[in-house]
Design a protein around this motif. Structure first.
Motif, short mmCIF file in Angstrom:
data_model
loop_
_atom_site.label_atom_id
_atom_site.label_comp_id
_atom_site.label_asym_id
_atom_site.label_seq_id
_atom_site.Cartn_x
_atom_site.Cartn_y
_atom_site.Cartn_z
N ARG B 263 109.79 151.64 81.49
CA ARG B 263 109.51 150.75 83.00
C ARG B 263 108.65 148.98 82.59
NH1 ARG B 263 107.90 156.09 86.29
NH2 ARG B 263 108.55 156.84 84.85
N THR B 264 109.36 148.46 82.24
CA THR B 264 108.86 147.51 82.06
C THR B 264 108.74 146.62 83.18
OG1 THR B 264 111.28 146.22 81.27
CG2 THR B 264 109.49 147.11 79.33
N LYS B 265 107.41 145.38 83.05
CA LYS B 265 107.69 144.71 84.54
C LYS B 265 108.68 143.53 84.72
CE LYS B 265 102.75 145.32 84.58
NZ LYS B 265 101.88 144.99 83.79
N GLU B 266 109.05 143.38 85.75
CA GLU B 266 109.52 142.51 85.87
C GLU B 266 109.89 141.24 85.52
OE1 GLU B 266 110.62 141.01 89.62
OE2 GLU B 266 110.29 143.49 90.21
N ASN B 267 108.57 140.67 85.12
CA ASN B 267 108.05 139.07 84.73
C ASN B 267 108.16 139.75 83.19
OD1 ASN B 267 105.61 140.14 85.29
ND2 ASN B 267 105.53 138.23 86.33
N ALA B 268 108.22 140.60 83.09
CA ALA B 268 107.69 141.09 81.31
C ALA B 268 108.75 140.01 80.30
CB ALA B 268 107.88 142.12 80.80
N HIS B 269 109.99 139.43 80.68
CA HIS B 269 111.22 138.54 80.26
C HIS B 269 110.58 137.39 80.76
CE1 HIS B 269 112.42 142.17 78.18
NE2 HIS B 269 112.72 142.36 79.35
N ASP B 270 109.82 136.85 81.23
CA ASP B 270 109.52 135.28 81.14
C ASP B 270 108.98 134.88 80.52
OD1 ASP B 270 109.43 133.00 81.87
OD2 ASP B 270 109.11 133.15 84.42
N TYR B 271 109.75 134.44 78.98
CA TYR B 271 108.82 133.91 77.44
C TYR B 271 109.16 132.23 78.14
CZ TYR B 271 110.76 138.41 75.78
OH TYR B 271 109.67 139.69 75.66
N ARG B 272 108.90 131.99 78.61
CA ARG B 272 107.99 130.30 79.01
C ARG B 272 108.88 129.24 77.69
NH1 ARG B 272 103.39 131.17 80.22
NH2 ARG B 272 103.17 133.50 79.58
N TYR B 273 109.81 129.79 77.27
CA TYR B 273 110.00 129.07 75.90
C TYR B 273 109.81 127.32 76.33
CZ TYR B 273 112.99 132.88 73.81
OH TYR B 273 113.36 133.90 73.02
N PHE B 274 108.69 127.25 75.03
CA PHE B 274 108.85 125.51 74.81
C PHE B 274 108.90 125.27 73.59
CE2 PHE B 274 104.65 126.85 75.84
CZ PHE B 274 104.02 126.02 74.59
N PRO B 275 108.48 123.86 72.74
CA PRO B 275 109.12 123.21 72.34
C PRO B 275 107.87 123.54 71.04
CG PRO B 275 110.09 121.53 73.38
CD PRO B 275 109.54 122.48 74.15
N GLU B 276 107.67 124.04 70.13
CA GLU B 276 106.11 123.98 69.21
C GLU B 276 105.54 122.83 68.83
OE1 GLU B 276 103.38 125.01 67.85
OE2 GLU B 276 104.31 126.86 67.61
N PRO B 277 104.54 122.42 69.27
CA PRO B 277 103.93 121.01 68.85
C PRO B 277 103.92 120.97 67.68
CG PRO B 277 102.55 122.05 70.83
CD PRO B 277 104.27 123.21 70.30
N ASP B 278 103.51 121.92 67.45
CA ASP B 278 102.87 122.17 66.00
C ASP B 278 103.56 121.49 64.60
OD1 ASP B 278 100.47 122.62 66.50
OD2 ASP B 278 100.04 124.40 66.39
N LEU B 279 104.65 122.21 64.45
CA LEU B 279 106.35 122.07 63.37
C LEU B 279 107.12 121.14 63.47
CD1 LEU B 279 106.51 125.79 63.37
CD2 LEU B 279 106.11 124.39 61.01
N LEU B 280 107.06 119.92 62.95
CA LEU B 280 108.43 118.60 62.94
C LEU B 280 109.90 119.63 62.76
CD1 LEU B 280 106.40 116.10 61.36
CD2 LEU B 280 107.45 116.54 63.62
N PRO B 281 110.48 118.91 63.54
CA PRO B 281 111.86 119.27 63.71
C PRO B 281 112.82 119.96 61.96
CG PRO B 281 112.39 117.55 64.24
CD PRO B 281 110.81 117.64 64.75
N VAL B 282 113.29 120.39 62.09
CA VAL B 282 114.15 120.60 60.34
C VAL B 282 115.35 119.98 60.81
CG1 VAL B 282 115.47 122.16 58.66
CG2 VAL B 282 113.27 122.63 60.61
N ASP B 283 115.74 119.16 59.95
CA ASP B 283 117.17 117.85 59.77
C ASP B 283 117.77 118.51 58.16
OD1 ASP B 283 117.04 117.13 62.32
OD2 ASP B 283 115.99 115.10 61.93
N LEU B 284 118.71 119.24 58.37
CA LEU B 284 119.59 118.94 57.32
C LEU B 284 120.34 118.01 57.16
CD1 LEU B 284 119.96 122.75 57.92
CD2 LEU B 284 118.97 121.62 56.31
N SER B 285 120.76 117.56 55.93
CA SER B 285 121.21 116.63 55.48
C SER B 285 122.78 117.39 54.41
CB SER B 285 120.88 115.78 54.52
OG SER B 285 120.97 116.38 52.84
#
Lengths: 95, 478
Positions: B263-285
Motif C-alpha cells: 500500500r504505497t501512498k498515491e503521491n509516492a511517485h511524484d519524484y519532482r525530477y529536476f536538473p542536478e545543479p552540482d554536476l555539469l553535463p556530459v558531452d560525448l564527442s
C-alpha cells in the motif's frame, strides 16, 4: 492574488513539512503571487529554446576511477543523533 | 477469453568500477559497515559530487553492445524522495537526457532455442547511484552507507516480452552481453543485477496494453520467473471473473510463492525530477565514442556465428565455447598457438571442462594448463605422436602440475609406436600368448579382437597405436 497551480498541502506532504491549517492558508496566499510571477515566462513563445540549466558552457568535469581515502568510522558516526558501534541507528522500519 | 501477456523489465546493473559513482570511496562488499564513506556519499551539506569517468564509459560500452544510439549530450537529474537509505533526500539519476537511447536484445519467441528470432526493444539506459543498505534488528534499524553511491546502470526495456520464459532468455542474454563487455560481474547473489518487473494482460486481438502491475527489486532469475507466473495467473483469474486489475506495486514473497499489494501512498511517485545543479553535463564527442567502440569485445552472438562459419564448428560446440568469455578466449588462444579447431573444441569441451568441474575451478583461474601447452599436446595428438589414452593422461598430469607435453613425451618415451614392423611383432606375441581368443576371432567372434588389441597395448606399455594394432592382428589372423 493566488495561483491554482500551487497546492501547498501537496508540496508539504512531499517535503514532509508539518504545517498547521493556518500556516497552510498563509503560504498558499503568500506564495501564490511568486508562482504567478514565474509563470509570466510561459506567456512568451519559447519554441525551440533550450532551458538554461547551467550557468557556464562547461561540460565533462569527470573523475578518474581512482580510490581516495574515506573518513574513519568514529568521525562518521560522531554527528549521528543515534548510532551503534558500526551503524547509524534509527527507529525500526517495518517493510 | 484468451489473454496476451506483456512483460517489461527495468534492470539495474552494478558497474565494475573501483570507486563510487560520485566520490573516490572504494567499492567493496567485504568492508566493515560505514568505512567506505565520505561527505559526498553521506550526503553532508556542501559536499560536491564528481562523476566517475569509468562508469560513463561502461554505460556507453553497454549501449554500444546493445545497439543503442549514444547521446552526444547527457545530463544528470535529481530524483527526490525521503528514505533513510539516501540521506541527502534525493538520488542522482538521469531523466530527460540519458546516456543511451533505443537498442535491443535478441531472443527467441517463446524463450526456446527453436523459436523464431525476436527483438526485444530497449527504451533507454541511464546512469545513477545506488542507495545505502538498511539492516533490521529487533528494536531498531541500522544504516550502512558503504553501498550508497555505487554506480548503477538502469536498462529500461519495452514491454515486448510475452511470457516468463521470454523474460528469462532476455535476462540471460543481457547478462551474457554485459559480462562479455566486462562492465559488470552481474553476480545475482551479490545483487549486482536487480530488476523491477512489470506485467499486464490484454484480451487477444486488442492492441492496447492492459493495466500493469509492478513487482520491485527482484534479484534472482528463478524468483522473477515464479513471480511472473503467479502474477499472470492472478490477473487472468481476476479478469475472467469480470474484475479489473488495479495499477499498483506488489511485493514477491518467495517463501509463500505469492505477490502482495504494497500500500504505497498515491503521491509516492511524484519524484519532482529536476536538473542536478552540482554536476555539469556530459558531452560525448564522436572520437571518444569511436575510441570506446574499438575497445569493445565481439558480442557473444557474433562469436557463435563466427565459430560456426569460419571454423566449421557445429552449432552446439560454438554455443558452449562462446557462452563464457574466458572459455572463448582460452579456445581462441589455443587455436592461435597452432591447435586444429575441431580437436581443440572437443578437448576443451570434454576433458578440460570435466577436469575444471571436478576441481571446482574457473577457466579464468586456470594456471597449470595454458593455451600454449594444450595446443602443444593437441599437435602431438594430431600428428599421432601420442595415442588418445596417453594424451588424456598427459592432460590430467599437466592439469595437476603444469609442464610442457613435448618435453614429458620425450623424457618418458611416451611417443606411440607407429612402426608397423614393431606392432606386428607385438601382435604376434599377443596371439601366441592367447590362443583361445585368437581362435574365437578366427571362428567369427569379432569382440575377441578388442581383447587382443588390449593385449598389444599392454605389451607396448600403452604406446602402440590402437588402430595399427587392430590392423596387424586382423592381417595375422586372416
Amino acid at each position: 492574488m493566488s495561483d491554482s497551480s500551487l497546492d501547498v498541502a501537496h508540496v508539504c506532504a512531499l517535503a514532509h513539512f508539518d504545517l498547521s491549517p493556518e500556516e497552510m492558508a498563509r503560504f498558499q496566499r503568500e506564495l501564490g503571487p511568486i508562482v504567478a510571477y514565474v509563470n509570466k515566462l510561459s506567456e512568451l513563445d519559447l519554441t525551440g529554446i533550450e532551458p538554461t540549466q547551467y550557468g557556464q558552457p562547461v561540460a565533462n568535469v569527470l573523475r578518474e576511477d581512482v580510490v581516495e581515502p574515506s573518513l574513519d568510522r568514529e568521525t562518521v558516526l560522531r554527528n549521528a543523533p543515534d548510532a551503534s558501534e558500526t551503524e547509524f541507528r534509527m527507529p525500526r522500519i517495518v517493510e | 477469453m484468451k489473454y496476451l501477456v506483456n512483460i517489461g523489465l527495468e534492470t539495474h546493473v552494478q558497474l565494475k568500477t573501483r570507486t563510487k559513482m560520485f566520490c573516490g570511496c572504494l567499492l567493496s562488499t567485504e568492508s566493515e559497515p560505514n568505512t567506505n564513506v565520505c561527505p559526498v556519499c553521506l550526503g553532508l551539506p556542501g559536499a560536491l559530487p564528481r562523476a566517475n569517468k569509468e562508469a560513463v564509459k561502461f554505460t556507453v560500452m553497454s549501449g554500444l553492445m546493445l545497439g543503442c544510439e549514444i547521446a552526444r549530450h547527457a545530463e544528470f537529474a535529481r530524483k527526490n524522495y525521503f528514505y533513510p537509505d539516501m540521506s541527502k533526500n534525493y538520488q542522482i539519476s538521469q531523466s530527460e537526457r540519458p546516456l543511451c537511447l533505443g537498442g535491443s536484445v535478441e531472443i527467441h519467441e517463446g524463450g526456446v532455442p527453436s523459436g523464431a528470432p525476436k527483438r526485444v526493444r530497449i527504451n533507454h539506459i541511464h546512469l545513477e547511484e545506488d542507495a545505502a543498505k538498511i539492516n533490521h534488528y529487533a528494536r531498531h534499524s541500522g544504516v550502512d552507507y558503504n553501498r550508497c553511491g555505487t554506480p548503477l546502470m538502469e536498462i529500461v526495456g519495452e514491454p515486448d516480452l510475452a511470457s516468463p520464459d521470454e523474460a528469462m532468455e532476455y535476462l540471460q542474454k543481457l547478462r551474457e552481453i554485459l559480462v562479455y563487455a566486462g562492465v559488470s560481474d552481474c553476480n545475482l547473489e551479490d545483487g549486482n543485477m536487480r530488476s523491477d518487473v512489470n506485467v499486464s494482460l490484454r484480451p487477444e486481438g486488442s492492441a492496447k496494453l492492459g493495466t500493469k502491475v509492478e513487482i520491485k527489486n527482484m534479484n534472482t532469475f528463478k524468483g522473477i520467473h515464479a513471480a511472473l507466473e503467479f502474477e499472470i495467473a492472478r490477473q487472468t483469474a481476476l479478469l475472467e471473473a469480470g474484475g479489473a486489475v488495479v495499477q499498483e506495486t506488489r511485493r514477491w514473497d518467495g517463501d509463500l510463492g505469492e505477490t502482495f499489494s504494497m500500500r504505497t501512498k498515491e503521491n509516492a511517485h511524484d519524484y519532482r525530477y529536476f536538473p542536478e545543479p552540482d554536476l555539469l553535463p556530459v558531452d560525448l564527442s564522436e572520437e571518444q565514442v569511436e575510441q570506446w567502440r574499438k575497445a569493445l569485445p565481439e558480442a557473444p552472438e557474433a562469436k557463435r556465428a563466427r565459430f560456426q562459419e569460419t571454423l566449421g564448428l557445429p552449432a552446439y560446440d560454438a554455443g558452449v565455447l562462446a557462452a563464457q568469455k574466458p572459455l572463448a578466449d582460452f579456445f581462441e588462444a589455443t587455436l592461435a598457438a597452432g591447435a586444429p579447431a575441431k580437436l581443440a573444441a572437443n578437448w576443451i569441451m570434454g576433458d578440460l571442462l570435466r577436469l575444471l568441474g571436478a576441481a571446482s575451478l574457473d577457466v579464468a583461474d586456470l594456471r597449470t594448463v595454458t593455451p600454449a601447452s594444450l595446443a602443444a599436446l593437441l599437435k602431438l595428438v594430431d600428428a599421432k605422436t601420442v595415442n588418445g589414452p596417453t594424451a588424456k593422461a598427459l592432460l590430467e598430469e599437466i592439469f595437476k602440475k603444469g609442464g610442457d607435453p613435448e618435453a614429458i613425451v620425450k623424457e618418458r618415451g611416451l611417443a606411440q609406436v607407429a612402426d608397423s614392423g614393431a606392432i606386428e611383432a607385438l601382435a604376434r606375441q599377443a596371439i601366441e600368448a592367447n590362443p583361445k581368443p585368437a581362435a574365437e576371432f578366427r571362428g567369427g567372434k569379432a569382440a575377441s579382437l578388442q581383447f587382443l588389441v588390449g593385449q598389444v597395448m599392454k605389451l607396448s606399455k600403452g604406446k602402440a597405436n590402437p588402430k595399427l594394432a587392430a590392423e596387424a592382428l586382423r592381417k595375422l589372423l586372416s
